[in-house]
Design an enzyme around this catalytic site. Structure first.
Site, short mmCIF file in Angstrom:
data_model
loop_
_atom_site.label_atom_id
_atom_site.label_comp_id
_atom_site.label_asym_id
_atom_site.label_seq_id
_atom_site.Cartn_x
_atom_site.Cartn_y
_atom_site.Cartn_z
N CYS A 1 6.19 151.70 42.33
CA CYS A 1 5.27 151.09 41.37
C CYS A 1 5.60 151.54 39.95
O CYS A 1 5.30 150.86 38.99
CB CYS A 1 3.84 151.46 41.72
SG CYS A 1 3.64 153.24 41.87
N GLU B 1 6.66 142.06 38.89
CA GLU B 1 7.24 143.31 39.39
C GLU B 1 8.44 142.96 40.27
O GLU B 1 8.30 142.24 41.26
CB GLU B 1 6.14 144.00 40.24
CG GLU B 1 6.37 145.43 40.54
CD GLU B 1 5.19 146.01 41.34
OE1 GLU B 1 4.42 145.27 41.97
OE2 GLU B 1 5.07 147.25 41.31
N GLU C 1 -4.87 152.02 43.01
CA GLU C 1 -3.54 152.29 42.42
C GLU C 1 -2.70 151.05 42.71
O GLU C 1 -2.25 150.86 43.84
CB GLU C 1 -2.91 153.53 43.07
CG GLU C 1 -3.66 154.83 42.81
CD GLU C 1 -3.47 155.36 41.40
OE1 GLU C 1 -2.62 154.82 40.67
OE2 GLU C 1 -4.18 156.30 41.02
N LYS D 1 -5.40 153.78 56.86
CA LYS D 1 -4.58 152.70 57.42
C LYS D 1 -3.26 152.67 56.68
O LYS D 1 -3.18 152.25 55.53
CB LYS D 1 -5.27 151.34 57.26
CG LYS D 1 -4.60 150.29 58.12
CD LYS D 1 -4.71 148.89 57.56
CE LYS D 1 -3.77 148.62 56.44
NZ LYS D 1 -2.33 148.76 56.76
P1 NAD Z 1 0.45 145.48 49.82
O1 NAD Z 1 -0.65 145.29 48.87
O2 NAD Z 1 1.02 144.27 50.49
O3 NAD Z 1 0.03 146.45 51.00
C1 NAD Z 1 -0.58 147.69 50.74
C2 NAD Z 1 -1.49 148.04 51.89
O4 NAD Z 1 -2.54 147.08 51.99
C3 NAD Z 1 -0.78 148.04 53.25
O5 NAD Z 1 -1.31 149.07 54.03
C4 NAD Z 1 -1.17 146.69 53.80
O6 NAD Z 1 -1.14 146.63 55.22
C5 NAD Z 1 -2.59 146.55 53.30
N1 NAD Z 1 -3.09 145.18 53.24
C6 NAD Z 1 -2.38 144.04 53.05
N2 NAD Z 1 -3.22 142.98 53.05
C7 NAD Z 1 -4.47 143.46 53.25
C8 NAD Z 1 -5.76 142.85 53.34
N3 NAD Z 1 -5.92 141.55 53.23
N4 NAD Z 1 -6.82 143.66 53.53
C9 NAD Z 1 -6.66 144.98 53.62
N5 NAD Z 1 -5.48 145.62 53.55
C10 NAD Z 1 -4.39 144.87 53.35
O7 NAD Z 1 1.55 146.29 49.03
P2 NAD Z 1 2.95 146.81 49.56
O8 NAD Z 1 3.89 145.66 49.58
O9 NAD Z 1 2.79 147.61 50.80
O10 NAD Z 1 3.35 147.84 48.40
C11 NAD Z 1 3.93 147.43 47.22
C12 NAD Z 1 2.91 147.35 46.10
O11 NAD Z 1 2.22 148.58 45.99
C13 NAD Z 1 3.58 147.14 44.76
O12 NAD Z 1 2.84 146.21 44.01
C14 NAD Z 1 3.51 148.52 44.13
O13 NAD Z 1 3.57 148.52 42.73
C15 NAD Z 1 2.23 149.03 44.63
N6 NAD Z 1 2.19 150.49 44.56
C16 NAD Z 1 1.37 151.07 43.64
C17 NAD Z 1 1.32 152.44 43.52
C18 NAD Z 1 0.44 153.10 42.51
O14 NAD Z 1 0.24 154.31 42.62
N7 NAD Z 1 -0.09 152.40 41.53
C19 NAD Z 1 2.12 153.24 44.35
C20 NAD Z 1 2.94 152.62 45.29
C21 NAD Z 1 2.95 151.23 45.38
#
Ligand code: NAD
Length: 456
Positions: free
Chosen positions: A273, A359, A239, A163
């Site tokens: 991230c 962040e 992650e 997804k």
């Molecule tokens: P997010 O957590 O809002 O979304 C990530 C994914 O989760 C998306 O596909 C989203 O649709 C899905 N999602 C959202 N709510 C959900 C739920 N209730 N149930 C299931 N899935 C759900 O994060 P974002 O805004 O897309 O990305 C930014 C974040 O990701 C930042 O905190 C960043 O640090 C982190 N990030 C971490 C890494 C790593 O490798 N550690 C890499 C890239 C981004």
């Protein structure tokens, strides 16, 4: 036989640089999610039984096809994510490398054969694919976050359902097409874009046929998925978010530190991230560092942020910091019309301010001044995040001592980038569980099994 009617409603994908709608994508439902698992579960036995050399060659072809398609994929990333074309091309190269790396790892899943210390037994250890894996990825690296999961999963013999983020589904769909062209069999990779992430992902995590979840995204959503995973004791890789410190010592090469800061902070407009969040600069070099970085920032025009909400969030963090006494010393320029926020330099930031505790996920440098190494390390480590960190120091020994003292999964030592498919990417504390890339990456998709063999 079950017949699934694919979703007929669609959702819009926007270009963050113009806010215009660039595509309509089928909006996945719980029924689509179940259908994807049906296909992945049906494809699993044959894919798991496919010789690893054959799987490796499919992955290697995927690498070549992605590289050959760089311009198209980069244009897609540029338009749905907003990052510059150069950053988008770099992401495609990085994303493709996971297929090359894991094509090489696919055939190296050796176990072991040993004698039990008590005698009378031989132990044979092997690694098997864990099963159908549910993958959930964010919008900030729409290609690489997907390939960093798909490549090791397929190398291990797993099938996957993915997804992507609703902001950036087009890149994942394009990669899925390339995988088909590379010879990935029907059902091995399924992609379900949706505006109902909780519905789709919970459908997967509560399905007995799904044996693994690998999530990249925010720590808050990671916790929600871990709670759901707990009910099924589901194998979980996480992650999550970071809050990277960037340390500059008194004898650091300031020119190099500024060059590293520009990458660690402004790649992807700070929406990484691994982005440097808190700059701990030694008081002896503060003025020089700020003047030099400030000059670079004033000439910078960064890419847009992902949404109006993201711009509002960064604006609030900066305004609050300035109200609390931080000084805004330099600013870059911005384009108009899209979701832009200018590159910004703040000094006199205190570790207690929200901008240092959360962040930022935007193009803002917040500088905290330090004098005592132990006190600086205590401040840098006073965070529940522990993903990336950076150190610039004149003597390698000092750099490594500080790097060892930082509670982070990855430390850039005199460089502003840590990501590389051959390294075990991941965080400590609430930044995550597990590693992606390197030899460790494939183990996340394998179960260890051993045979204890009577030897009397
Ligand atoms: P997010 O957590 O809002 O979304 C990530 C994914 O989760 C998306 O596909 C989203 O649709 C899905 N999602 C959202 N709510 C959900 C739920 N209730 N149930 C299931 N899935 C759900 O994060 P974002 O805004 O897309 O990305 C930014 C974040 O990701 C930042 O905190 C960043 O640090 C982190 N990030 C971490 C890494 C790593 O490798 N550690 C890499 C890239 C981004």
């Amino acid at each position: 036989m079950t017949i699934t009617i694919p979703s007929t409603t669609t959702f819009a994908v926007h270009d963050p640089a113009t806010t215009e709608v660039i595509a309509q994508v089928a909006d996945g439902t719980a029924a689509d999610a179940r259908a994807a698992v049906d296909a992945a579960a049906a494809a699993f036995p044959a894919w798991a039984a496919t010789p690893s050399r054959v799987r490796a060659e499919v992955l290697r072809r995927a690498f070549a096809l992605i590289v050959a398609d760089t311009e198209h994929l980069a244009a897609l990333i540029h338009s749905e994510n907003g990052k510059s074309l150069d950053d988008a091309r770099a992401e495609v190269g990085y994303a493709a490398e996971f297929f090359r790396w894991f094509s090489e790892e696919a055939v190296r899943t050796e176990g072991s054969y040993g004698e039990s210390p008590a005698g009378g037994t031989r132990t044979i250890v092997m690694h098997k694919p864990v099963g159908v894996a549910a993958l959930v990825t964010p919008w900030n690296f729409p290609a690489a976050m997907a390939t960093r999961k798909i490549a090791p999963a397929l190398a291990a013999g797993c099938t996957v359902v993915l997804k992507p983020a609703a902001e950036t589904p087009l890149t994942a769909l394009a990669i899925a097409e390339l995988l088909t062209a590379a010879g990935v069999p029907e059902g091995v990779v399924g992609v379900v874009p949706t505006t109902a992430p909780a519905e789709v992902v919970s459908t997967w995590l509560t399905d007995d046929r799904v044996r693994k979840v690998s999530f990249t995204g925010s720590t808050d959503v990671g916790k929600v998925l871990l709670k759901l995973a707990a009910d099924r004791v589901l194998n979980s890789s996480m992650e999550l978010g970071g809050n990277a410190p960037f340390v500059v010592t008194a004898d650091a090469d300031i020119e190099a530190a500024v060059a590293g800061a520009m990458i660690a902070k402004f790649r992807n407009a700070g929406q990484a991230c691994t982005a440097a969040n808190r700059f701990f600069v030694h008081e002896d070099v503060l003025d020089k560092f700020v003047a030099s970085l400030g000059e670079a920032i004033e000439g910078l025009q960064v890419a847009p942020l992902i949404s109006a909400k993201a711009v509002d969030g960064v604006t609030a963090l900066v305004d609050e910091a300035v109200d609390a006494g931080a000084r805004l010393t330099h600013r870059g320029s911005t384009d108009t019309g899209g979701w832009f926020y200018p590159a910004t330099l703040l000094v006199d930031v205190h570790p207690g301010m929200r901008i240092a505790r959360e962040e930022i996920f935007g193009p803002v440098v917040s500088v905290i001044t330090w004098r005592d190494e132990q006190a600086m390390l205590a401040q840098a480590n006073d965070s529940e995040s522990g993903l990336a960190a950076y150190v610039y120091a004149g003597r390698l020994q000092d750099a490594l001592r500080i790097a060892e003292g930082l509670e982070a999964g990855m430390v850039g030592v005199n460089r502003g980038v840590v990501s590389d498919p051959s390294t075990p990417f991941g965080g400590v504390k609430q930044s995550g569980i597990g590693r992606e890339g390197a030899r460790e990456g494939i183990r996340e998709y394998q179960e260890t099994q051993y045979f204890s063999v009577d030897w009397t």
